[in-house]
Design a protein around this motif. Sequence first.
Motif, PDB file in Angstrom:
ATOM      1  N   LEU A  28       0.832  -1.211   0.000  1.00 30.10           N
ATOM      2  CA  LEU A  28       0.000   0.000   0.000  1.00 30.10           C
ATOM      3  C   LEU A  28       0.866   1.260   0.000  1.00 30.10           C
ATOM      4  CD1 LEU A  28      -2.777  -1.001   2.555  1.00 30.10           C
ATOM      5  CD2 LEU A  28      -2.957  -0.903   0.059  1.00 30.10           C
ATOM      6  N   CYS A  29       1.941   1.235   0.788  1.00 26.78           N
ATOM      7  CA  CYS A  29       2.861   2.381   0.805  1.00 26.78           C
ATOM      8  C   CYS A  29       3.499   2.568  -0.562  1.00 26.78           C
ATOM      9  CB  CYS A  29       3.952   2.169   1.856  1.00 26.78           C
ATOM     10  SG  CYS A  29       3.334   2.152   3.534  1.00 26.78           S
ATOM     11  N   HIS A  30       3.908   1.464  -1.181  1.00 26.68           N
ATOM     12  CA  HIS A  30       4.535   1.534  -2.497  1.00 26.68           C
ATOM     13  C   HIS A  30       3.553   2.105  -3.520  1.00 26.68           C
ATOM     14  CE1 HIS A  30       7.545   0.363  -5.498  1.00 26.68           C
ATOM     15  NE2 HIS A  30       6.509   0.110  -6.276  1.00 26.68           N
ATOM     16  N   ALA A  31       2.310   1.652  -3.476  1.00 29.50           N
ATOM     17  CA  ALA A  31       1.298   2.165  -4.416  1.00 29.50           C
ATOM     18  C   ALA A  31       1.086   3.663  -4.210  1.00 29.50           C
ATOM     19  CB  ALA A  31      -0.017   1.407  -4.238  1.00 29.50           C
ATOM     20  N   GLY A  32       0.951   4.079  -2.964  1.00 32.35           N
ATOM     21  CA  GLY A  32       0.726   5.496  -2.681  1.00 32.35           C
ATOM     22  C   GLY A  32       1.881   6.369  -3.134  1.00 32.35           C
ATOM     23  N   LEU A  33       3.105   5.934  -2.889  1.00 28.51           N
ATOM     24  CA  LEU A  33       4.264   6.721  -3.300  1.00 28.51           C
ATOM     25  C   LEU A  33       4.438   6.706  -4.814  1.00 28.51           C
ATOM     26  CD1 LEU A  33       6.715   5.738  -0.444  1.00 28.51           C
ATOM     27  CD2 LEU A  33       5.637   7.966  -0.807  1.00 28.51           C
ATOM     28  N   THR A  34       4.096   5.594  -5.450  1.00 25.95           N
ATOM     29  CA  THR A  34       4.164   5.524  -6.911  1.00 25.95           C
ATOM     30  C   THR A  34       3.154   6.484  -7.525  1.00 25.95           C
ATOM     31  OG1 THR A  34       4.925   3.236  -6.843  1.00 25.95           O
ATOM     32  CG2 THR A  34       3.947   3.993  -8.906  1.00 25.95           C
ATOM     33  N   ALA A  36       1.951   9.177  -6.086  1.00 26.60           N
ATOM     34  CA  ALA A  36       2.441  10.535  -5.817  1.00 26.60           C
ATOM     35  C   ALA A  36       3.503  10.923  -6.848  1.00 26.60           C
ATOM     36  CB  ALA A  36       3.004  10.625  -4.403  1.00 26.60           C
ATOM     37  N   ALA A  37       4.398   9.994  -7.151  1.00 24.02           N
ATOM     38  CA  ALA A  37       5.436  10.263  -8.150  1.00 24.02           C
ATOM     39  C   ALA A  37       4.817  10.488  -9.525  1.00 24.02           C
ATOM     40  CB  ALA A  37       6.438   9.104  -8.196  1.00 24.02           C
ATOM     41  N   ALA A  38       3.792   9.709  -9.856  1.00 28.14           N
ATOM     42  CA  ALA A  38       3.149   9.835 -11.166  1.00 28.14           C
ATOM     43  C   ALA A  38       2.436  11.170 -11.322  1.00 28.14           C
ATOM     44  CB  ALA A  38       2.163   8.690 -11.391  1.00 28.14           C
ATOM     45  N   THR A  39       2.014  11.765 -10.216  1.00 27.34           N
ATOM     46  CA  THR A  39       1.343  13.061 -10.311  1.00 27.34           C
ATOM     47  C   THR A  39       2.325  14.224 -10.280  1.00 27.34           C
ATOM     48  OG1 THR A  39       0.982  13.148  -7.927  1.00 27.34           O
ATOM     49  CG2 THR A  39      -0.786  12.215  -9.266  1.00 27.34           C
ATOM     50  N   GLY A  40       3.625  13.893 -10.209  1.00 28.68           N
ATOM     51  CA  GLY A  40       4.625  14.952 -10.310  1.00 28.68           C
ATOM     52  C   GLY A  40       5.429  15.225  -9.061  1.00 28.68           C
ATOM     53  N   ALA A  41       5.278  14.413  -8.018  1.00 31.34           N
ATOM     54  CA  ALA A  41       6.059  14.632  -6.796  1.00 31.34           C
ATOM     55  C   ALA A  41       7.553  14.482  -7.097  1.00 31.34           C
ATOM     56  CB  ALA A  41       5.641  13.642  -5.713  1.00 31.34           C
ATOM     57  N   THR A  42       8.342  15.355  -6.525  1.00 30.20           N
ATOM     58  CA  THR A  42       9.789  15.283  -6.712  1.00 30.20           C
ATOM     59  C   THR A  42      10.372  14.207  -5.795  1.00 30.20           C
ATOM     60  OG1 THR A  42      10.273  16.885  -4.971  1.00 30.20           O
ATOM     61  CG2 THR A  42       9.873  17.759  -7.205  1.00 30.20           C
ATOM     62  N   VAL A  43      11.619  13.864  -6.012  1.00 30.72           N
ATOM     63  CA  VAL A  43      12.283  12.873  -5.168  1.00 30.72           C
ATOM     64  C   VAL A  43      12.324  13.370  -3.722  1.00 30.72           C
ATOM     65  CG1 VAL A  43      14.463  11.694  -4.711  1.00 30.72           C
ATOM     66  CG2 VAL A  43      13.626  11.898  -7.050  1.00 30.72           C
ATOM     67  N   VAL A  44      12.576  14.650  -3.526  1.00 30.87           N
ATOM     68  CA  VAL A  44      12.615  15.219  -2.176  1.00 30.87           C
ATOM     69  C   VAL A  44      11.247  15.094  -1.501  1.00 30.87           C
ATOM     70  CG1 VAL A  44      12.973  17.339  -0.844  1.00 30.87           C
ATOM     71  CG2 VAL A  44      14.502  16.776  -2.736  1.00 30.87           C
ATOM     72  N   GLU A  45      10.181  15.340  -2.255  1.00 32.59           N
ATOM     73  CA  GLU A  45       8.834  15.197  -1.693  1.00 32.59           C
ATOM     74  C   GLU A  45       8.530  13.744  -1.347  1.00 32.59           C
ATOM     75  OE1 GLU A  45       6.653  18.951  -3.910  1.00 32.59           O
ATOM     76  OE2 GLU A  45       6.930  17.065  -5.011  1.00 32.59           O
ATOM     77  N   LEU A  46       8.979  12.814  -2.179  1.00 32.88           N
ATOM     78  CA  LEU A  46       8.789  11.393  -1.871  1.00 32.88           C
ATOM     79  C   LEU A  46       9.566  10.998  -0.622  1.00 32.88           C
ATOM     80  CD1 LEU A  46       8.964   9.843  -5.448  1.00 32.88           C
ATOM     81  CD2 LEU A  46       6.929  10.226  -4.052  1.00 32.88           C
ATOM     82  N   TYR A  61      10.200   4.500  -6.656  1.00 37.36           N
ATOM     83  CA  TYR A  61       8.796   4.840  -6.932  1.00 37.36           C
ATOM     84  C   TYR A  61       8.633   5.627  -8.229  1.00 37.36           C
ATOM     85  CZ  TYR A  61       8.788   3.446  -2.123  1.00 37.36           C
ATOM     86  OH  TYR A  61       8.994   2.729  -0.973  1.00 37.36           O
ATOM     87  N   GLN A  62       9.707   5.920  -8.899  1.00 36.19           N
ATOM     88  CA  GLN A  62       9.680   6.671 -10.146  1.00 36.19           C
ATOM     89  C   GLN A  62       9.547   5.696 -11.318  1.00 36.19           C
ATOM     90  OE1 GLN A  62       9.702   9.985 -10.445  1.00 36.19           O
ATOM     91  NE2 GLN A  62      10.090  10.500  -8.327  1.00 36.19           N
ATOM     92  N   HIS A  63       8.379   5.104 -11.456  1.00 38.58           N
ATOM     93  CA  HIS A  63       8.138   4.137 -12.532  1.00 38.58           C
ATOM     94  C   HIS A  63       7.766   4.861 -13.824  1.00 38.58           C
ATOM     95  CE1 HIS A  63       8.170   0.857  -9.696  1.00 38.58           C
ATOM     96  NE2 HIS A  63       7.266   1.471  -8.965  1.00 38.58           N
ATOM     97  N   ALA A  64       8.244   4.350 -14.924  1.00 31.95           N
ATOM     98  CA  ALA A  64       7.835   4.888 -16.222  1.00 31.95           C
ATOM     99  C   ALA A  64       6.498   4.236 -16.585  1.00 31.95           C
ATOM    100  CB  ALA A  64       8.876   4.555 -17.276  1.00 31.95           C
ATOM    101  N   THR A  65       5.514   5.054 -16.919  1.00 28.61           N
ATOM    102  CA  THR A  65       4.210   4.523 -17.320  1.00 28.61           C
ATOM    103  C   THR A  65       3.820   5.140 -18.650  1.00 28.61           C
ATOM    104  OG1 THR A  65       3.027   6.263 -16.130  1.00 28.61           O
ATOM    105  CG2 THR A  65       3.450   4.221 -14.926  1.00 28.61           C
ATOM    106  N   SER A  66       3.007   4.410 -19.393  1.00 31.97           N
ATOM    107  CA  SER A  66       2.625   4.888 -20.722  1.00 31.97           C
ATOM    108  C   SER A  66       1.763   6.147 -20.637  1.00 31.97           C
ATOM    109  CB  SER A  66       1.900   3.792 -21.499  1.00 31.97           C
ATOM    110  OG  SER A  66       0.756   3.374 -20.799  1.00 31.97           O
ATOM    111  N   ASP A  67       0.882   6.248 -19.639  1.00 34.46           N
ATOM    112  CA  ASP A  67       0.048   7.450 -19.542  1.00 34.46           C
ATOM    113  C   ASP A  67       0.890   8.678 -19.190  1.00 34.46           C
ATOM    114  OD1 ASP A  67       0.456   6.347 -17.020  1.00 34.46           O
ATOM    115  OD2 ASP A  67      -1.424   7.118 -16.206  1.00 34.46           O
ATOM    116  N   ARG A  68       1.895   8.494 -18.361  1.00 35.51           N
ATOM    117  CA  ARG A  68       2.783   9.604 -18.024  1.00 35.51           C
ATOM    118  C   ARG A  68       3.640   9.986 -19.236  1.00 35.51           C
ATOM    119  NH1 ARG A  68       3.104  13.976 -15.340  1.00 35.51           N
ATOM    120  NH2 ARG A  68       5.154  14.443 -14.588  1.00 35.51           N
TER     121      ARG A  68
END
Length: 103
Positions: A28-34, A36-46, A61-68
Motif C-alpha cells: 500500500l505504501c509503495h502504491a501510494g508513493l508511486t 504521488a510520483a506519477a502526479t509529479g512529486a519530486t524525489v525530495v517530496e517522496l 517509486y519513479q516508474h515509467a508509465t505509458s500514460d505519463r
Amino acid sequence: MVTPKTTLDWYRRLVRRVVGVEYHMHDLCHAGLTWAAATGATVVELLHRAGHASPTVAMAYQHATSDRDVVLAAALAGLCAPKAPVIPISAAAAPGGNAAGPQ
C-alpha cells in the motif's frame, strides 16, 4: 491479547478473503508513493512523505508509465510549438481605436 502482530495477521486474512490476493502493508505504501510520483512529486517530496533518508530508495517509486509518457510528450511538443506573434503596444493602438489597423 491484541498486539500489532495479531492485528496485522487478522488484516491480512481479511484482505486475502475479500480481495483474493495476499499483500503486505508495504504494498500500500509503495502504491501510494508511486501514485504521488506519477502526479509529479519530486524525489525530495517522496523522501519526506515516506520518511526515507536515501534518494536511491525514493527512486524506486519513479516508474515509467505509458500514460505519463503521453503527458511528457505533450509538454515537450508544447515547447516546440510556434508562438503567437507579439504585437508591440504602440502598433496595436491604431488610429480610431481599431487594434487591427487600417483595413
